[in-house]
Write a protein that holds these residues in place. Structure first.
Motif, PDB file in Angstrom:
ATOM      1  N   MET A   1       0.827  -1.189   0.000  1.00  0.00           N
ATOM      2  CA  MET A   1       0.000   0.000   0.000  1.00  0.00           C
ATOM      3  C   MET A   1       0.877   1.261   0.000  1.00  0.00           C
ATOM      4  O   MET A   1       0.560   2.229  -0.667  1.00  0.00           O
ATOM      5  N   LYS A   2       1.965   1.221   0.741  1.00  0.00           N
ATOM      6  CA  LYS A   2       2.880   2.355   0.796  1.00  0.00           C
ATOM      7  C   LYS A   2       3.482   2.619  -0.585  1.00  0.00           C
ATOM      8  O   LYS A   2       3.628   3.769  -0.997  1.00  0.00           O
ATOM      9  N   ASN A   3       3.813   1.562  -1.304  1.00  0.00           N
ATOM     10  CA  ASN A   3       4.374   1.678  -2.643  1.00  0.00           C
ATOM     11  C   ASN A   3       3.368   2.330  -3.594  1.00  0.00           C
ATOM     12  O   ASN A   3       3.729   3.192  -4.401  1.00  0.00           O
ATOM     13  N   ARG A   7       3.829   5.950  -5.536  1.00  0.00           N
ATOM     14  CA  ARG A   7       3.690   6.105  -6.988  1.00  0.00           C
ATOM     15  C   ARG A   7       2.674   7.187  -7.322  1.00  0.00           C
ATOM     16  O   ARG A   7       2.864   7.977  -8.243  1.00  0.00           O
ATOM     17  N   PHE A   8       1.579   7.235  -6.569  1.00  0.00           N
ATOM     18  CA  PHE A   8       0.546   8.251  -6.804  1.00  0.00           C
ATOM     19  C   PHE A   8       1.093   9.656  -6.537  1.00  0.00           C
ATOM     20  O   PHE A   8       0.860  10.585  -7.300  1.00  0.00           O
ATOM     21  N   VAL A   9       1.844   9.822  -5.455  1.00  0.00           N
ATOM     22  CA  VAL A   9       2.392  11.129  -5.101  1.00  0.00           C
ATOM     23  C   VAL A   9       3.438  11.572  -6.115  1.00  0.00           C
ATOM     24  O   VAL A   9       3.515  12.752  -6.472  1.00  0.00           O
ATOM     25  N   ASN A  10       4.223  10.647  -6.626  1.00  0.00           N
ATOM     26  CA  ASN A  10       5.299  10.987  -7.562  1.00  0.00           C
ATOM     27  C   ASN A  10       4.861  11.038  -9.012  1.00  0.00           C
ATOM     28  O   ASN A  10       5.666  11.397  -9.877  1.00  0.00           O
ATOM     29  N   ASP A  11       3.625  10.707  -9.312  1.00  0.00           N
ATOM     30  CA  ASP A  11       3.135  10.718 -10.695  1.00  0.00           C
ATOM     31  C   ASP A  11       2.949  12.156 -11.157  1.00  0.00           C
ATOM     32  O   ASP A  11       2.165  12.908 -10.592  1.00  0.00           O
ATOM     33  N   GLU A  12       3.678  12.544 -12.195  1.00  0.00           N
ATOM     34  CA  GLU A  12       3.627  13.913 -12.698  1.00  0.00           C
ATOM     35  C   GLU A  12       2.974  14.008 -14.077  1.00  0.00           C
ATOM     36  O   GLU A  12       3.007  15.059 -14.703  1.00  0.00           O
ATOM     37  N   SER A  13       2.392  12.950 -14.558  1.00  0.00           N
ATOM     38  CA  SER A  13       1.814  12.986 -15.903  1.00  0.00           C
ATOM     39  C   SER A  13       0.632  13.943 -15.976  1.00  0.00           C
ATOM     40  O   SER A  13       0.435  14.622 -16.976  1.00  0.00           O
ATOM     41  N   GLY A  14      -0.150  14.064 -14.948  1.00  0.00           N
ATOM     42  CA  GLY A  14      -1.256  15.015 -14.938  1.00  0.00           C
ATOM     43  C   GLY A  14      -0.760  16.445 -14.941  1.00  0.00           C
ATOM     44  O   GLY A  14      -1.313  17.311 -15.609  1.00  0.00           O
ATOM     45  N   ALA A  15       0.305  16.699 -14.194  1.00  0.00           N
ATOM     46  CA  ALA A  15       0.888  18.041 -14.157  1.00  0.00           C
ATOM     47  C   ALA A  15       1.428  18.425 -15.524  1.00  0.00           C
ATOM     48  O   ALA A  15       1.290  19.571 -15.955  1.00  0.00           O
TER      49      ALA A  15
END
Length: 60
Positions: A1-3, A7-15
């Motif tokens: 779950m931590k992983n 990944r969600f926090v580090n995902d920059e594709s939306g930005a």
């Protein structure tokens, strides 16, 4: 779950998509402003030319 959370926090594709959208919007605003200015300038030039032709026609 931590992983998954990391990944969600580090995902920059939306930005990145938002940045491209903002760039496209700014380019659009610049093009519209330029086209409007050019259109007004051309209109003034044609009106001036028309006035000169009408004045010349009245002389003859």
């Amino acid at each position: 779950m931590k992983n998954l959370l990391n990944r969600f926090v580090n995902d920059e594709s939306g930005a990145t998509a938002i940045e491209y959208g903002l760039i496209a919007a700014l380019i659009s605003v610049a093009l519209i402003t330029g086209a409007t200015t050019l259109g007004n300038t051309l209109s003034n030039q044609f009106n001036s030319l028309s006035d000169k032709m009408n004045a010349a026609n009245k002389i003859h």
